[in-house]
Design an enzyme around this catalytic site. Sequence first.
Site, PDB file in Angstrom:
ATOM      1  N   LYS A  43      -6.849 -89.529  -3.502  1.00 16.07           N
ATOM      2  CA  LYS A  43      -7.833 -89.623  -2.427  1.00 16.07           C
ATOM      3  C   LYS A  43      -7.096 -89.416  -1.120  1.00 16.07           C
ATOM      4  O   LYS A  43      -6.096 -90.088  -0.837  1.00 16.07           O
ATOM      5  CB  LYS A  43      -8.509 -90.994  -2.430  1.00 16.07           C
ATOM      6  CG  LYS A  43      -9.742 -91.074  -1.538  1.00 16.07           C
ATOM      7  CD  LYS A  43     -10.866 -90.184  -2.022  1.00 16.07           C
ATOM      8  CE  LYS A  43     -12.093 -90.970  -2.434  1.00 16.07           C
ATOM      9  NZ  LYS A  43     -13.046 -90.141  -3.193  1.00 16.07           N
ATOM     10  N   THR A  99     -10.453 -91.244  -7.888  1.00 17.28           N
ATOM     11  CA  THR A  99     -10.056 -91.275  -6.483  1.00 17.28           C
ATOM     12  C   THR A  99     -10.891 -92.307  -5.727  1.00 17.28           C
ATOM     13  O   THR A  99     -10.425 -92.883  -4.754  1.00 17.28           O
ATOM     14  CB  THR A  99     -10.187 -89.872  -5.850  1.00 17.28           C
ATOM     15  OG1 THR A  99     -11.549 -89.493  -5.753  1.00 17.28           O
ATOM     16  CG2 THR A  99      -9.417 -88.835  -6.658  1.00 17.28           C
ATOM     17  N   PHE A 102      19.984 -70.038  27.182  1.00 14.48           N
ATOM     18  CA  PHE A 102      19.912 -69.272  25.935  1.00 14.48           C
ATOM     19  C   PHE A 102      20.583 -67.927  26.161  1.00 14.48           C
ATOM     20  O   PHE A 102      20.047 -67.044  26.827  1.00 14.48           O
ATOM     21  CB  PHE A 102      18.458 -69.094  25.458  1.00 14.48           C
ATOM     22  CG  PHE A 102      18.362 -68.514  24.077  1.00 14.48           C
ATOM     23  CD1 PHE A 102      19.071 -69.095  23.024  1.00 14.48           C
ATOM     24  CD2 PHE A 102      17.605 -67.394  23.808  1.00 14.48           C
ATOM     25  CE1 PHE A 102      19.012 -68.561  21.746  1.00 14.48           C
ATOM     26  CE2 PHE A 102      17.532 -66.857  22.532  1.00 14.48           C
ATOM     27  CZ  PHE A 102      18.244 -67.440  21.497  1.00 14.48           C
ATOM     28  N   ARG A 116      16.209 -72.434  31.720  1.00 15.79           N
ATOM     29  CA  ARG A 116      14.837 -72.211  31.273  1.00 15.79           C
ATOM     30  C   ARG A 116      14.186 -73.565  30.978  1.00 15.79           C
ATOM     31  O   ARG A 116      14.881 -74.569  30.824  1.00 15.79           O
ATOM     32  CB  ARG A 116      14.810 -71.337  30.010  1.00 15.79           C
ATOM     33  CG  ARG A 116      15.511 -71.956  28.812  1.00 15.79           C
ATOM     34  CD  ARG A 116      15.269 -71.199  27.497  1.00 15.79           C
ATOM     35  NE  ARG A 116      15.893 -71.899  26.372  1.00 15.79           N
ATOM     36  CZ  ARG A 116      15.795 -71.532  25.103  1.00 15.79           C
ATOM     37  NH1 ARG A 116      15.120 -70.445  24.775  1.00 15.79           N
ATOM     38  NH2 ARG A 116      16.386 -72.238  24.145  1.00 15.79           N
ATOM     39  N   GLN A 122      18.396 -75.221  18.386  1.00 14.85           N
ATOM     40  CA  GLN A 122      19.107 -75.694  17.190  1.00 14.85           C
ATOM     41  C   GLN A 122      20.127 -76.774  17.556  1.00 14.85           C
ATOM     42  O   GLN A 122      20.312 -77.747  16.812  1.00 14.85           O
ATOM     43  CB  GLN A 122      19.847 -74.530  16.501  1.00 14.85           C
ATOM     44  CG  GLN A 122      18.971 -73.619  15.663  1.00 14.85           C
ATOM     45  CD  GLN A 122      18.466 -72.427  16.449  1.00 14.85           C
ATOM     46  OE1 GLN A 122      18.296 -72.494  17.680  1.00 14.85           O
ATOM     47  NE2 GLN A 122      18.165 -71.343  15.751  1.00 14.85           N
ATOM     48  N   ASN A 147       9.352 -73.978  19.336  1.00  9.37           N
ATOM     49  CA  ASN A 147       9.815 -73.661  20.688  1.00  9.37           C
ATOM     50  C   ASN A 147       8.599 -73.176  21.468  1.00  9.37           C
ATOM     51  O   ASN A 147       8.163 -72.039  21.315  1.00  9.37           O
ATOM     52  CB  ASN A 147      10.900 -72.580  20.623  1.00  9.37           C
ATOM     53  CG  ASN A 147      11.641 -72.445  21.926  1.00  9.37           C
ATOM     54  OD1 ASN A 147      11.187 -72.911  22.959  1.00  9.37           O
ATOM     55  ND2 ASN A 147      12.796 -71.790  21.884  1.00  9.37           N
ATOM     56  N   HIS A 160       7.048 -71.722  24.280  1.00  6.22           N
ATOM     57  CA  HIS A 160       7.590 -70.896  25.359  1.00  6.22           C
ATOM     58  C   HIS A 160       6.848 -71.119  26.677  1.00  6.22           C
ATOM     59  O   HIS A 160       5.620 -71.124  26.723  1.00  6.22           O
ATOM     60  CB  HIS A 160       7.518 -69.421  24.972  1.00  6.22           C
ATOM     61  CG  HIS A 160       8.215 -69.117  23.686  1.00  6.22           C
ATOM     62  ND1 HIS A 160       9.521 -69.483  23.452  1.00  6.22           N
ATOM     63  CD2 HIS A 160       7.806 -68.489  22.558  1.00  6.22           C
ATOM     64  CE1 HIS A 160       9.876 -69.089  22.231  1.00  6.22           C
ATOM     65  NE2 HIS A 160       8.850 -68.490  21.667  1.00  6.22           N
TER      66      HIS A 160
END
Lengths: 301, 301, 301, 301
Positions: B12, B57, B157, B174, B217, B243, B245
């Site tokens: 359930k 259930t 980055f 960023r 990461q 991520n 953006h």
Amino acid sequence: MAILLGPNQYGKAEVRVVAVDRRSSRHSLVDLNVSSSLRGDFTAAHTAGDNGHVLTTDTQKNTVFAFARQGVGSPEDFGLRLARHFAGSYDWITGARVAVESYGWERISVGGAEHDHSFRRAGSEVRTAVVTVDGDHAHVLAGLGDLVVLKTTGSEFRGFPRDRYTTLAETRDRILATAVTARWRYTATDVDFDATFARVRTALLETFAATHSLALQQSLYAMGEAVLEQNPCVAEIRMSMPNRHHFLQDLSAFGLDNAPDGSGPVVYHADDRPYGLIEGTVLRDDAAPADIAWQGTPGFC
Amino acid sequence: MAILLGPNQYGKAEVRVVAVDRRSSRHSLVDLNVSSSLRGDFTAAHTAGDNGHVLTTDTQKNTVFAFARQGVGSPEDFGLRLARHFAGSYDWITGARVAVESYGWERISVGGAEHDHSFRRAGSEVRTAVVTVDGDHAHVLAGLGDLVVLKTTGSEFRGFPRDRYTTLAETRDRILATAVTARWRYTATDVDFDATFARVRTALLETFAATHSLALQQSLYAMGEAVLEQNPCVAEIRMSMPNRHHFLQDLSAFGLDNAPDGSGPVVYHADDRPYGLIEGTVLRDDAAPADIAWQGTPGFC
Amino acid sequence: MAILLGPNQYGKAEVRVVAVDRRSSRHSLVDLNVSSSLRGDFTAAHTAGDNGHVLTTDTQKNTVFAFARQGVGSPEDFGLRLARHFAGSYDWITGARVAVESYGWERISVGGAEHDHSFRRAGSEVRTAVVTVDGDHAHVLAGLGDLVVLKTTGSEFRGFPRDRYTTLAETRDRILATAVTARWRYTATDVDFDATFARVRTALLETFAATHSLALQQSLYAMGEAVLEQNPCVAEIRMSMPNRHHFLQDLSAFGLDNAPDGSGPVVYHADDRPYGLIEGTVLRDDAAPADIAWQGTPGFC
Amino acid sequence: MAILLGPNQYGKAEVRVVAVDRRSSRHSLVDLNVSSSLRGDFTAAHTAGDNGHVLTTDTQKNTVFAFARQGVGSPEDFGLRLARHFAGSYDWITGARVAVESYGWERISVGGAEHDHSFRRAGSEVRTAVVTVDGDHAHVLAGLGDLVVLKTTGSEFRGFPRDRYTTLAETRDRILATAVTARWRYTATDVDFDATFARVRTALLETFAATHSLALQQSLYAMGEAVLEQNPCVAEIRMSMPNRHHFLQDLSAFGLDNAPDGSGPVVYHADDRPYGLIEGTVLRDDAAPADIAWQGTPGFC
């Protein structure tokens, strides 16, 4: 008999603009979802595909970003600047509506100190603003959505009429839960919008909590009344409050009671649908009506 | 060649149970979404429609409510009690999985004092627990979902390889934004689940904030490493971090720059899709594997 | 004891690509949502923020669009081309997973003739494909989601065990409703994917309809068995089928019965939550296992 | 100055009723989502928590089920019966609004023959009805939502004014995609609602497809005009049409063109947000206004 174009508007919806103030190392941010609509004479676009009057929705989007670069301020002030710009841009544009959702962020604490440039979304609650410019007039609605509140007691429901289809039992003690959507109209455009928003929100929360509720309608009205009493700049407030039912679970088949004074917790089932829906307005008797301020904004009234 | 029944389970899903502790006038509540699944020999139900082995259930749902009446405790403890009950109920049931979502509520403050029985939903963040009982073994995963965080700087980055299809510019500054979903596996079942949850959550938040990030990461790994270093009872942690953006808006067509050191805020567009998706595991080298603990739980690993 | 990076992957999720074939005046279109993930040696990105091995997710997105320009074909074929490209791009990339959702469009009929370039979304049902390349091996899963089906009769539920918490009555006639999610694994990569998809979908629908169901498990197994019997290229099929409960409404308080042989329609309440959830696999006994084909795909098995 | 209760209503939202006609072995079903709201004198509930006038929302729900047992018919007819019942139930109830969503089901074909009692959800499109009873007057709005349509060509956008913030290029060939929400008001309550709904829907689809569009506004107006011309019983129609942007992907960085006459398909990116939003009304010049018919129904006008 002829077929005609009636009321119409068009614009760009859901421009997601994030503006970061980096003038010191302690950053701040505003996170907005901006939708604009223009009103005026767009007949030729409809009847002949002639776009000579159509300030494009792409341009509206660009304008939102360009204006944000010049400073945002409160959602209401940002909306006022944008709506006045659009309504004043061409003769044939007679009005504009700008709706803003604002999402809150709180600083993350690191070792007890609030971080300079790291933030956490404050929750699902949303602050809203709707600005309508109509010729020389400007109207401002402030609001909030998805303010989810619950009382575990202090709520009754009884004394209602019983017809052929009534099976509900009366109760002197139930859970009362709702998600408040409220919008209030200001009497002016030079309000301290941030301070007033905070004060209204507090009034809504405190009154919901403190009211011993005989009906969700009573809670709604008390909340609206408190807002108006404390804020002379608010002409009216409209609220929509779903009654999110929490049903006491019947455990008797398992040899268990489910009484408030029992040995364990009281157990409820939170139901999705159907739900009650309570909608109402609280206003001042001397408030000038302003239907256009509400045009296009979902809600009953 | 024959056609066979392979792995299967049933249960359930999404039992919405709210339990209110009213033993004093200062109420507290837990608000849970409970899903159970049973594993074992259910072949006859599949091949012959014979339900002789099928603990329904509906019964599973009833059991959740009945057990809640007897006290809930932490989501992990509640899951353990339920999973052990189901797995021990009949010979042919060899295992059970109980997944719990827990929604937070905060007391509403009225005049500066926290109210006894009025609450506000704390946000969209969700605490999760997954308990798997397999024969004599029990495994506990704790977790959280929709923890939305953002850094306005402190994220770079660059240094990535460039192939024929690479157009992305490198950046030393960023916005980094994500919604953390994390699940961690305990080495035991007698952990102080509430205290450890709070500690893990703090480690995730503080490490995200404090890490100068050269890659999402790197943030993910640092967050997992901090959790493991501070919590010996955690064997491994798995994280999924989209991520989200935020693109710097190009305003040059309007005669505006959009530089960090400009006169106004820096303006970004928050994009919905596509988004990056970073998924990874951090674990102890001496942790015994426990694939079954993760079976049926969405995620990469 | 040391802390290590465990399994990990990263990629770009939900690239929304629409490709229109305009080589004749009778256009056709494919409407896809593509997500890619790379696997391999990305340790330095995690532990040192060194992106030297990170083929960016932005590049993955660009690659999807560039490959679409060169022709799409079936979702499975498109996924194979992309996954092989990614897995073969750098030494340190050892595998790739590409998941595709495909949305259907039907031609709009105008005056009885299908229009050359005007279309209507065919519904909420989604066709899915998941391709996993792992070194020299490639695996293909096809599937569908949100195939919502319902039987108004021809469904029983009885003969189940009764424990202390069982209250459910047995029934020889109930509504059976579910939303089928199915994924099946091919034994090869040179299948006629479009034709097989259509055949599998028909087998699922026809078997659901034609099976007198004593248990939703029985329907599930019969559906899977039919797929395998008719399609030698399918090694196994995994299905997830929520039991969307429709409860017979008790109208006796209003002096009304609600019997199947009554004067009016039989009235049910469609409930949202909780719901049953039946999950199972049907496979060939000679099918080689392929765990990696399923890695990262939500579902029980 | 006094504070007053303004406009208000309350009711039960989203009653999910499924009614199965089993009078022959060839079953049929209707699948509805019904929301009711009552209007009248509910002041005491708001100001004093006195529920003496409050026909409970639970009773409203019961009434929906009881009425369904006596036959449903079209969504409009079902709404009329319910709204008239509620508005006539007590002196202090002066009006009622009943909104119905109807979900379509198609028979599953088995071996080429349509099955007697097995069905498939027809898609995400929804048929809607809103009935408002106000004293002795009844108003009926019919409608549909989420009718998603797309043209791969036959759409231009040019000739628009250019201000400081305009960067959009003109185009003679673009994808035009939208999700139509339409509501139309009938001049009477004894319309053949099912037949008219089908005719209106066909007019909307055919006109969208057949119109060479210079502006989405032009498509909207043409669609509304076609509906009014073909259906004398329709007084006005209001439409909301988001412009779901599909942007031509720039592939030049990869040495690829993306021209309509190229060797492969033309590749677009389907964007989520922001989107254009076009809203408008088409009406007969002799249609009596009926503001109350639209009260509480989201939309511009």
